[in-house]
Design an enzyme around this catalytic site. Structure first.
Site, PDB file in Angstrom:
ATOM      1  N   TYR A   1       0.816  -1.221   0.000  1.00 27.98           N
ATOM      2  CA  TYR A   1       0.000   0.000   0.000  1.00 27.98           C
ATOM      3  C   TYR A   1       0.847   1.267   0.000  1.00 27.98           C
ATOM      4  CZ  TYR A   1      -3.006  -3.706   1.755  1.00 27.98           C
ATOM      5  OH  TYR A   1      -3.646  -4.892   1.933  1.00 27.98           O
TER       6      TYR A   1
ATOM      7  N   TYR B   1     -12.608  -6.728   6.155  1.00 28.44           N
ATOM      8  CA  TYR B   1     -11.436  -6.870   5.282  1.00 28.44           C
ATOM      9  C   TYR B   1     -11.229  -8.351   4.997  1.00 28.44           C
ATOM     10  CZ  TYR B   1      -6.799  -7.067   3.361  1.00 28.44           C
ATOM     11  OH  TYR B   1      -5.751  -7.336   2.536  1.00 28.44           O
TER      12      TYR B   1
ATOM     13  N   ASP C   1     -14.141 -15.905   8.081  1.00 28.36           N
ATOM     14  CA  ASP C   1     -12.761 -15.576   7.723  1.00 28.36           C
ATOM     15  C   ASP C   1     -11.970 -15.407   9.024  1.00 28.36           C
ATOM     16  OD1 ASP C   1     -10.357 -14.483   6.994  1.00 28.36           O
ATOM     17  OD2 ASP C   1     -11.198 -12.959   5.656  1.00 28.36           O
TER      18      ASP C   1
ATOM     19  N   LYS D   1      -2.367 -16.473   7.874  1.00 24.75           N
ATOM     20  CA  LYS D   1      -1.507 -15.699   8.763  1.00 24.75           C
ATOM     21  C   LYS D   1      -0.687 -16.531   9.778  1.00 24.75           C
ATOM     22  CE  LYS D   1      -2.997 -11.088   7.991  1.00 24.75           C
ATOM     23  NZ  LYS D   1      -4.281 -10.717   7.401  1.00 24.75           N
TER      24      LYS D   1
HETATM   25  C1  LIG Z   1      -4.770 -10.606   6.071  1.00 22.35           C
HETATM   26  C2  LIG Z   1      -6.159 -11.047   5.864  1.00 22.35           C
HETATM   27  C3  LIG Z   1      -6.568 -11.606   4.636  1.00 22.35           C
HETATM   28  C4  LIG Z   1      -5.648 -11.715   3.443  1.00 22.35           C
HETATM   29  O1  LIG Z   1      -4.568 -12.568   3.679  1.00 22.35           O
HETATM   30  P1  LIG Z   1      -3.239 -12.428   2.768  1.00 22.35           P
HETATM   31  O2  LIG Z   1      -2.398 -13.576   3.218  1.00 22.35           O
HETATM   32  O3  LIG Z   1      -2.655 -11.085   3.079  1.00 22.35           O
HETATM   33  O4  LIG Z   1      -3.669 -12.546   1.349  1.00 22.35           O
HETATM   34  C5  LIG Z   1      -7.880 -12.020   4.518  1.00 22.35           C
HETATM   35  N1  LIG Z   1      -8.748 -11.898   5.552  1.00 22.35           N
HETATM   36  C6  LIG Z   1      -8.386 -11.385   6.737  1.00 22.35           C
HETATM   37  C7  LIG Z   1      -9.382 -11.305   7.846  1.00 22.35           C
HETATM   38  C8  LIG Z   1      -7.085 -10.927   6.927  1.00 22.35           C
HETATM   39  O5  LIG Z   1      -6.739 -10.376   8.108  1.00 22.35           O
END
Ligand SMILES: *Cc1c(COP(=O)(O)O)cnc(C)c1O
Length: 437
Positions: A27, A155, A256, A285
Site C-alpha cells: 500500500y 477486510y 474468515d 496468517k
Molecule cells: C490478512 C487477511 C486476509 C488476506 O490474507 P493475505 O495472506 O494477506 O492474502 C484475509 N482476511 C483477513 C481477515 C485478513 O486479516
C-alpha cells in the site's frame, strides 16, 4: 538474542536507494514511498535494525509470528523437511507434511469442519471459499444464488473476489469501479462484546437476507474482530444470530478467521466466542507461525459432498502450483504442535490483563477517540488520522516496532512477549498519544 553471526547480511545506502526506486512495499507509492527500515535479523520478540538497534515487536508481522521469530523448534522443522523435499506438486501426489497438517486442522477446528483445501495465501483462501460457496449452489441447481452478503468495515484480502467483500469505502471500490463485483453490504455491528445485546444491531443483515436470499450464496464475515477494516470488536450474539439467519434463509456461512485464528482473541478460533460452526472457514496468517505463506480452507462434509456430487463434474475448480507446499506444511505442523502443547491461553490472557490494566486508561487523553482490548489485541483509535511516517520514526527511536494506519495505533504482539517488553510498547504508545493532545 543470539550473538551476531559473522557475515550477517546488511544493507548499504545504495541498497536502500535501490529499494526506494524499484520495489513496491504494501500500500505505498513508488513515486513517493514511505520510508522502509532495514531489518537484518529477528529473534524472540525483537527485530534487529541494520545498525544493530533492536526493536520490541508489537505487530507479530501482521498477526502471524505468534511464537516470536527465529524459533529453534520451527527452524528445526524447516531444516528437517529441507532434507526430504522443499516442494513437490500436489496434483496426483500426496506427502507426509500435508496429511499431518490436515489431521491437526481437522482435530482443532470446530467439529463439523472436516475437509481441507490448502491455498497459498489468505486472499487466495478467500477466493477459494467464495468459489466453493458458488459451486455449492450450482451443484444444487440454483446458479442464481451467486452473490455474497457481508458486513461493512470488513477486510478479506486484496484479490478481486476478496476485495469485492471488503468495506466499500476502505476497500477502495471506487478506484476499481466496474472491475469489482457489486455485493450486498449490511451495516457493521455497533455493539461491543461488553455492551448489552440489542436486536437492532443485526436488523440490517436480517433485512438483506430476508429480501435477497434467493440470490445469495454465502455470508462472509470476520468473526468477533473486524481487523484491517478498522480493528473493531463486536458482540458474539451477532454471530450466533448470523448463523441462525443463514440456516433459516439457506445461505452458507463463511468465517474468515485468517487474522483471528490460532488463539489471538483468547479462544482458539473466534467463532468459539459464540459457539457456532461455520460451513466454511478460512485460515492463514499464523498458520505457519509467521514463517512462510500458507492458508487453508476448511469445510463441512455437506459442502464437500454437494460440490463433489453435483453439476459441473464434481471437481472443485482450483489448484495452485504451490498447493500444500511441504516446507510450509512442515513448519505449520510444528507451529500447531507448539501452540497446542503450550499454555497459550495463559499467555494470551496475561497479555490481555496487562493491556486492560494500562491501555484502556489511554481513553483519558483528548487525542484518543477509543482504546479497546480483546485477547492479545490492543487498539487505540485516535480522533484524527495519524502521520504514519512521523509516528513510525518516533516509535523506532523509542525502540519499538508499531505500524499505525489511518486513525489506528494497534498492537498484536507475539504470544511470547515478556511483561517488560509489553510495557515498552505501552510506554511508546502513551508517549505519542499523550503529546499529540
Ligand atoms: C490478512 C487477511 C486476509 C488476506 O490474507 P493475505 O495472506 O494477506 O492474502 C484475509 N482476511 C483477513 C481477515 C485478513 O486479516
Amino acid at each position: 538474542m543470539q550473538e551476531p553471526v559473522q557475515h550477517r547480511p546488511s544493507l548499504t545506502d545504495a541498497d536502500l536507494q535501490f529499494d526506494r526506486d524499484h520495489i513496491w512495499h504494501p500500500y505505498t507509492s513508488l513515486a513517493d514511498p514511505l520510508p522502509s527500515y532495514p531489518i537484518v535479523a529477528a529473534a524472540g520478540c525483537e527485530l534487529e535494525l541494520a545498525d544493530g538497534r533492536r526493536l520490541v515487536d508489537g505487530m507479530a508481522s501482521w498477526w502471524a509470528a505468534i511464537h516470536g521469530y527465529n524459533h529453534a523448534y520451527l527452524n528445526a522443522a524447516a531444516t528437517e523437511q529441507l532434507q526430504h523435499m522443499s516442494h513437490v506438486m500436489f496434483g496426483g501426489i500426496t506427502h507426509p507434511p500435508a496429511v499431518a497438517l490436515a489431521r491437526q486442522l481437522v482435530a482443532i477446528t470446530p467439529a463439523s469442519l472436516d475437509a481441507v483445501f490448502f491455498a497459498d495465501s489468505g486472499s487466495v483462501a478467500v477466493e477459494v471459499a467464495i468459489k466453493m460457496a458458488i459451486q455449492y449452489w450450482v451443484s444444487l441447481d440454483k446458479p442464481q444464488k451467486n452473490r455474497l452478503v457481508t458486513i461493512k468495515r470488513g477486510y478479506h484480502g486484496d484479490t478481486f473476489a476478496a476485495m469485492s467483500v471488503c468495506d466499500p469505502v476502505n476497500g477502495m471500490h471506487g478506484l476499481f469501479q466496474g472491475a469489482v463485483r457489486p455485493q450486498l453490504f449490511a451495516d457493521a455491528p455497533e455493539l461491543t462484546p461488553e455492551q448489552d445485546w440489542q436486536q437492532q444491531d443485526i436488523a440490517s443483515l436480517t433485512q438483506l437476507l430476508e429480501q435477497q436470499h434467493q440470490q445469495i450464496a454465502a455470508l462472509i464475515l470476520e468473526p468477533i474482530v473486524q481487523g484491517a477494516g478498522g480493528m473493531r470488536f463486536y458482540h458474539p450474539e451477532y454471530l450466533r444470530q448470523a448463523r441462525r439467519l443463514c440456516d433459516h434463509y439457506q445461505v452458507l456461512l463463511i468465517a474468515d478467521e485468517i487474522a483471528t485464528g490460532f488463539g489471538r482473541t483468547g479462544r482458539l478460533f473466534a467463532c468459539q466466542h459464540a459457539d457456532i460452526e461455520p460451513d466454511i472457514m478460512c485460515l492463514g496468517k499464523a498458520l505457519t507461525g509467521g514463517y512462510m505463506t500458507l492458508a487453508a480452507v476448511m469445510t463441512q462434509r455437506h459442502v464437500a459432498n454437494t460440490i463433489g456430487q453435483g453439476n459441473g463434474g464434481g471437481a472443485l475448480m482450483h489448484g495452485p502450483t504451490f498447493m500444500g507446499n511441504p516446507l510450509a506444511c512442515a513448519v505449520a505442523n510444528a507451529s500447531l504442535a507448539l501452540l497446542t502443547h503450550q499454555p497459550w491461553q495463559l499467555r494470551v490472557h496475561s497479555i490481555e490483563q496487562q493491556l486492560r490494566a494500562r491501555l484502556l486508561g489511554f481513553n483519558r487523553y483528548a487525542s484518543v477517540a477509543d482504546a479497546r482490548v480483546l485477547g492479545a489485541i490492543g487498539v487505540v483509535e485516535m480522533q484524527r488520522p495519524v502521520n504514519v511516517a512521523a509516528l513510525q520514526k518516533r516509535f523506532v527511536e523509542a525502540g519499538v516496532w508499531i505500524r499505525p494506519f489511518g486513525k489506528l495505533i494497534y498492537i498484536m504482539p507475539p504470544y511470547v512477549i515478556s511483561r517488560q517488553q509489553l510495557e515498552r510498547l505501552l510506554d511508546a504508545i502513551e508517549m505519542v498519544v499523550s503529546d499529540t493532545d
